[in-house]
Design a protein around this motif. Structure first.
Motif, PDB file in Angstrom:
ATOM      1  N   PRO A 167      -9.559 -19.830  32.209  1.00 28.66           N
ATOM      2  CA  PRO A 167      -9.062 -20.530  33.145  1.00 28.66           C
ATOM      3  C   PRO A 167      -7.438 -20.211  32.769  1.00 28.66           C
ATOM      4  N   GLY A 168      -6.725 -20.100  33.835  1.00 24.39           N
ATOM      5  CA  GLY A 168      -5.271 -19.640  33.917  1.00 24.39           C
ATOM      6  C   GLY A 168      -5.073 -18.139  33.884  1.00 24.39           C
ATOM      7  N   LYS A 169      -3.973 -17.813  33.886  1.00 30.21           N
ATOM      8  CA  LYS A 169      -3.455 -16.369  34.089  1.00 30.21           C
ATOM      9  C   LYS A 169      -3.077 -15.835  32.429  1.00 30.21           C
ATOM     10  N   VAL A 170      -3.666 -15.015  32.309  1.00 36.30           N
ATOM     11  CA  VAL A 170      -3.542 -14.049  30.945  1.00 36.30           C
ATOM     12  C   VAL A 170      -3.492 -12.902  30.979  1.00 36.30           C
ATOM     13  N   PHE A 171      -2.141 -12.428  30.813  1.00 37.80           N
ATOM     14  CA  PHE A 171      -1.930 -10.899  31.164  1.00 37.80           C
ATOM     15  C   PHE A 171      -1.991 -10.313  29.632  1.00 37.80           C
ATOM     16  N   SER A 172      -1.977  -8.731  29.944  1.00 36.72           N
ATOM     17  CA  SER A 172      -2.227  -8.066  28.709  1.00 36.72           C
ATOM     18  C   SER A 172      -1.103  -8.382  27.538  1.00 36.72           C
ATOM     19  N   THR A 173      -0.103  -8.664  27.947  1.00 37.03           N
ATOM     20  CA  THR A 173       1.178  -9.114  27.020  1.00 37.03           C
ATOM     21  C   THR A 173       0.896 -10.353  26.135  1.00 37.03           C
ATOM     22  N   ASP A 174      -0.068 -11.099  26.798  1.00 34.93           N
ATOM     23  CA  ASP A 174      -0.457 -12.479  26.282  1.00 34.93           C
ATOM     24  C   ASP A 174      -1.655 -12.322  25.090  1.00 34.93           C
ATOM     25  N   LEU A 175      -2.171 -11.218  25.235  1.00 36.91           N
ATOM     26  CA  LEU A 175      -3.394 -10.884  24.383  1.00 36.91           C
ATOM     27  C   LEU A 175      -2.754 -10.797  22.884  1.00 36.91           C
ATOM     28  N   LYS A 176      -3.404 -11.039  21.749  1.00 38.04           N
ATOM     29  CA  LYS A 176      -3.036 -10.660  20.578  1.00 38.04           C
ATOM     30  C   LYS A 176      -4.304 -10.493  19.637  1.00 38.04           C
ATOM     31  N   ASP A 177      -3.949  -9.734  18.793  1.00 40.26           N
ATOM     32  CA  ASP A 177      -5.280  -9.039  17.757  1.00 40.26           C
ATOM     33  C   ASP A 177      -5.839 -10.456  17.159  1.00 40.26           C
ATOM     34  N   ASP A 178      -7.187 -10.466  16.915  1.00 40.99           N
ATOM     35  CA  ASP A 178      -7.940 -11.493  16.420  1.00 40.99           C
ATOM     36  C   ASP A 178      -7.608 -12.897  17.032  1.00 40.99           C
ATOM     37  N   LEU A 198     -14.393 -16.553  23.052  1.00 37.67           N
ATOM     38  CA  LEU A 198     -14.236 -15.099  23.294  1.00 37.67           C
ATOM     39  C   LEU A 198     -13.170 -14.529  22.509  1.00 37.67           C
ATOM     40  N   GLU A 199     -13.412 -13.551  21.536  1.00 33.89           N
ATOM     41  CA  GLU A 199     -12.540 -12.869  20.635  1.00 33.89           C
ATOM     42  C   GLU A 199     -11.931 -11.774  21.134  1.00 33.89           C
ATOM     43  N   ILE A 200     -10.564 -11.545  20.871  1.00 34.32           N
ATOM     44  CA  ILE A 200      -9.754 -10.381  21.314  1.00 34.32           C
ATOM     45  C   ILE A 200      -9.556  -9.681  20.331  1.00 34.32           C
ATOM     46  N   ASP A 201      -9.531  -8.308  20.351  1.00 33.34           N
ATOM     47  CA  ASP A 201      -9.379  -7.592  19.056  1.00 33.34           C
ATOM     48  C   ASP A 201      -8.384  -6.345  19.693  1.00 33.34           C
ATOM     49  N   ILE A 202      -7.137  -6.327  19.170  1.00 29.36           N
ATOM     50  CA  ILE A 202      -6.410  -5.231  19.430  1.00 29.36           C
ATOM     51  C   ILE A 202      -6.097  -4.148  18.385  1.00 29.36           C
ATOM     52  N   ASP A 203      -6.240  -2.975  18.478  1.00 27.14           N
ATOM     53  CA  ASP A 203      -6.211  -1.780  17.529  1.00 27.14           C
ATOM     54  C   ASP A 203      -5.316  -1.031  18.147  1.00 27.14           C
ATOM     55  N   GLY A 204      -3.881  -0.746  17.898  1.00 25.30           N
ATOM     56  CA  GLY A 204      -3.040   0.061  18.522  1.00 25.30           C
ATOM     57  C   GLY A 204      -3.024  -0.298  20.069  1.00 25.30           C
ATOM     58  N   ASP A 205      -3.459   0.698  20.898  1.00 26.18           N
ATOM     59  CA  ASP A 205      -3.477   0.637  22.209  1.00 26.18           C
ATOM     60  C   ASP A 205      -4.897   0.244  22.812  1.00 26.18           C
ATOM     61  N   GLU A 206      -5.776   0.044  21.853  1.00 18.79           N
ATOM     62  CA  GLU A 206      -7.197  -0.113  22.085  1.00 18.79           C
ATOM     63  C   GLU A 206      -7.220  -1.825  22.341  1.00 18.79           C
ATOM     64  N   VAL A 207      -7.757  -2.236  23.365  1.00 18.56           N
ATOM     65  CA  VAL A 207      -8.167  -3.619  23.359  1.00 18.56           C
ATOM     66  C   VAL A 207      -9.530  -3.948  23.706  1.00 18.56           C
ATOM     67  N   LYS A 208     -10.135  -5.047  23.008  1.00 22.63           N
ATOM     68  CA  LYS A 208     -11.574  -5.338  23.160  1.00 22.63           C
ATOM     69  C   LYS A 208     -11.719  -6.717  23.249  1.00 22.63           C
ATOM     70  N   ALA A 209     -12.600  -7.087  24.114  1.00 14.51           N
ATOM     71  CA  ALA A 209     -13.164  -8.534  24.332  1.00 14.51           C
ATOM     72  C   ALA A 209     -14.463  -8.282  23.914  1.00 14.51           C
ATOM     73  N   GLU A 210     -14.439  -9.257  22.840  1.00 12.74           N
ATOM     74  CA  GLU A 210     -15.803  -9.055  21.948  1.00 12.74           C
ATOM     75  C   GLU A 210     -15.884  -7.604  21.636  1.00 12.74           C
ATOM     76  N   ASP A 211     -17.030  -6.979  22.155  1.00 14.79           N
ATOM     77  CA  ASP A 211     -17.102  -5.647  21.655  1.00 14.79           C
ATOM     78  C   ASP A 211     -16.890  -4.577  22.793  1.00 14.79           C
ATOM     79  N   ALA A 212     -16.470  -5.171  24.003  1.00 19.07           N
ATOM     80  CA  ALA A 212     -16.285  -4.225  25.347  1.00 19.07           C
ATOM     81  C   ALA A 212     -14.946  -3.989  25.318  1.00 19.07           C
ATOM     82  N   MET A 213     -14.787  -2.792  25.508  1.00 19.43           N
ATOM     83  CA  MET A 213     -13.403  -2.014  25.536  1.00 19.43           C
ATOM     84  C   MET A 213     -12.708  -2.469  27.139  1.00 19.43           C
ATOM     85  N   VAL A 214     -11.631  -2.974  27.056  1.00 17.01           N
ATOM     86  CA  VAL A 214     -10.880  -3.206  28.162  1.00 17.01           C
ATOM     87  C   VAL A 214     -10.187  -1.993  28.683  1.00 17.01           C
ATOM     88  N   TYR A 215     -10.526  -1.619  29.805  1.00 18.62           N
ATOM     89  CA  TYR A 215      -9.977  -0.111  30.568  1.00 18.62           C
ATOM     90  C   TYR A 215      -8.768  -0.168  31.240  1.00 18.62           C
TER      91      TYR A 215
END
Length: 190
Positions: A120-131, A142-159
């Motif tokens: 619910p709501g607008k969540v932009f890529s800049t709002d996403l944080k590691d862990d 839902l867990e968000i993981d960020i490693d450098g430029d790589e963003v994952k929602a759980e184990d799914a790569m965000v393209y």
């Protein structure tokens, strides 16, 4: 006499491609006319539903949203963020899983699966944080993981991120994200 003219008009209209009902309606008395207006749920132009359905990459998601009755939700006025699985992502599901999910008897399971991709709501890529953990529309985290430029929602790569719609934002993912509540259903594993 009037009936003969109506019949001629109906026959002439039928031959010319017009619908004869229109010709008959004019001759009916107001008290005998039946008004049958069925109002379909309105999907906003440029809404998440419209953006998803306008893309050839999300044909499976479009069909799944319709089957789950979520196309009108994501086409409404409330703001949402969706991690949208591509057709390729749905293709990675075990054989027969998608067919089973699309069965009317499994509508609630399909809704739960799809709502796990929605926040619910607008969540932009800049709002996403590691862990980061976010509560999805199905109530699970839902867990968000960020490693450098790589963003994952759980184990799914965000393209791709931040595709804007009038009522939210879409991020595309390369896998269908499975909530814990659906572990083991039709071969779905977390």
């Amino acid at each position: 006499m009037k009936h003969k003219n109506i019949t001629k008009l109906i026959v002439a209209a039928s031959l010319s491609g017009f619908t004869p009902i229109l010709a008959m309606e004019e001759e009916m008395q107001p008290e005998t006319k039946m008004e049958m207006e069925i109002e379909a749920p309105k999907i906003n132009e440029g809404s998440l539903t419209a953006v998803i359905s306008d893309s050839a990459t999300f044909a499976t998601l479009t069909a799944a949203l319709k089957a789950a009755g979520l196309d009108t939700v994501l086409g409404g006025n409330d703001n949402y963020t969706i991690f949208a699985p591509t057709d390729e992502a749905f293709g990675k599901l075990p054989a027969g899983t998608l067919d089973k999910l699309l069965m009317p008897a499994n509508k609630e399971k399909l809704r739960s699966l799809l709502l796990y991709h929605v926040i619910p709501g607008k969540v932009f890529s800049t709002d996403l944080k590691d862990d980061m953990e976010v509560t999805t529309a199905n109530g699970e985290l839902l867990e968000i993981d960020i490693d450098g430029d790589e963003v994952k929602a759980e184990d799914a790569m965000v393209y791709s991120t931040d595709t804007m719609a009038t009522n939210g934002v879409m991020h595309s993912v390369g896998e269908v994200i499975v909530p814990e509540s659906l572990d083991g259903f039709a071969g779905l594993d977390d």
